[in-house]
Design an enzyme around this catalytic site. Structure first.
Site, PDB file in Angstrom:
ATOM      1  CG  ASP A  42      -1.813   1.215   1.300  1.00 23.92           C
ATOM      2  OD1 ASP A  42      -2.669   1.387   0.409  1.00 23.92           O
ATOM      3  OD2 ASP A  42      -1.640   2.031   2.227  1.00 23.92           O
ATOM      4  CB  SER A  93       3.706  -8.296  -7.740  1.00 23.41           C
ATOM      5  OG  SER A  93       2.766  -8.927  -6.889  1.00 23.41           O
ATOM      6  NE  ARG A  94       7.819 -14.155  -3.868  1.00 21.27           N
ATOM      7  CZ  ARG A  94       8.351 -14.317  -2.669  1.00 21.27           C
ATOM      8  NH1 ARG A  94       7.569 -14.369  -1.606  1.00 21.27           N
ATOM      9  NH2 ARG A  94       9.663 -14.423  -2.534  1.00 21.27           N
ATOM     10  CE  LYS A 142       7.609   2.859   9.157  1.00 26.15           C
ATOM     11  NZ  LYS A 142       6.648   1.927   9.764  1.00 26.15           N
ATOM     12  NE  ARG A 171       0.858  -1.688   8.992  1.00 31.94           N
ATOM     13  CZ  ARG A 171       0.537  -1.605   7.711  1.00 31.94           C
ATOM     14  NH1 ARG A 171      -0.411  -2.410   7.225  1.00 31.94           N
ATOM     15  NH2 ARG A 171       1.143  -0.757   6.911  1.00 31.94           N
TER      16      ARG A 171
END
Length: 335
Positions: free
Chosen positions: A15, A38-39, A98, A166
């Site tokens: 994103d 991208s896979r 990061k 996440r």
């Protein structure tokens, strides 16, 4: 002789890449978007079509291409070390999201690989490229709020869908690395090196496999105390505040302002509260420009290697302190 644009490929279609970084790269005359990998072939073609570049279904295939100078890595956190490392070994400069890796040893190894390979490795800490933070540091250094005595920072986002990466511990999920990174890095930026983590705590939303919120108490070598909060099950919040012996400065939003946002620093001193409004600034475009400058400077390694290492050490310590004292099932903390 005019240098050719930095021929750049993107490993993944996260994103942050689609919304912010790819548009900034496409708009920079010193960057040429060469390929999107991208896979998911359909996703690669969809994103690549927007920028008129090649769509590739293999990350390794991108790294083998001789027409690519650099790669941007917006993959899940647990994959940063692997693919940034492979890119460096393939002779490509790297801009990686990061945190650079999931822990200090992996971060140190990756930075050393970049240095010995003669390539640039830059951690994509976008908010540090906004000039509002330099203005704040100048105000503090000038004594505008007296002697600095305390710092606080918070970054929180609303609850994420259950399937979001996440929430997956195997992919480096959890609030600390993705969200808590910001207030910890802000503390390092404003309070300097040598920070001591005095204490930290995590909490988990019901059923969560990772921490969804956390808090940190820290202290600088000269006695400034810092309080940090972060979470991904909250109302949105993005702010920091510095208190001195004669006033305070508050910045909100601090970490992800839109490119057209006019930052307003709230300053309170002996004259009372006042606002200092600054010009808008696109911190994502500024980050891309900084990466290009670093590559063209010919300096190997990371332009902020010391900060990357200290940040990684701080995050490791925060996690160790928090997990050493887990919440008691009936509330409170075991002692």
């Amino acid at each position: 002789m005019t240098e050719h644009p930095l021929r750049t490929a993107v490993l993944g279609t996260a994103d942050i890449a689609r919304r912010r970084v790819l548009p900034a790269m496409a708009a920079d005359p010193d960057v040429e978007l060469t390929a999107v990998a991208s896979r998911d072939g359909g996703r690669a073609r969809e994103v690549a079509a927007r920028y008129g570049c090649a769509a590739v279904e293999s990350y390794d295939a991108v790294l083998e291409r001789p027409d690519i100078d650099a790669v941007y890595v917006p993959l899940p956190i647990s994959l940063h070390a692997t693919w940034a490392g492979r890119a460096l070994r393939a002779g490509k400069h790297v801009l990686a999201e990061k945190p650079l890796t999931t822990d200090l040893p992996a971060t140190a190894a990756l930075l050393e690989l970049a240095r010995t390979s003669g390539l640039v490795l830059m951690e994509n800490v976008i908010f540090l490229h906004h000039p509002q933070h330099a203005v704040v540091r100048e105000l503090v250094a000038s004594g505008a709020i007296g002697r600095l005595r305390a710092f606080s920072a918070a970054f929180t986002v609303p609850a994420l869908p259950p399937g979001n990466i996440r929430h997956d511990p195997a992919l480096g999920g959890g609030a600390l690395l993705d969200i808590g990174y910001y207030p910890v890095r802000a503390a390092l930026h404003f309070l300097g090196s040598g920070l001591e983590i005095v204490g930290s705590a995590f909490d988990h939303a019901p059923g969560a496999a990772v921490e969804t919120s956390g808090a940190v108490l820290l202290r600088s070598p000269d006695g400034v105390l810092g309080q940090l909060a972060f979470g991904m099950d909250h109302a949105y919040g993005s702010a920091y505040e510095l208190w001195g012996s004669a006033g305070s400065i508050r910045v909100e939003p601090a970490f992800t302002p839109p490119a057209d946002h006019k930052p307003t620093l709230r300053i309170t001193d002996a004259r009372g509260p006042r606002d200092l409004t600054l010009a808008p600034h696109d911190q994502v475009a500024a980050t891309v420009r900084a990466f290009v400058r670093a590559v063209r400077s010919g300096t190997a390694g990371s332009p902020d290697a010391a900060q990357c290492l200290e940040q990684a050490a701080l995050l490791d310590t925060v996690r160790a302190r928090a997990t050493a004292h887990p919440p008691h099932p009936t509330g409170g903390v075991r002692t």
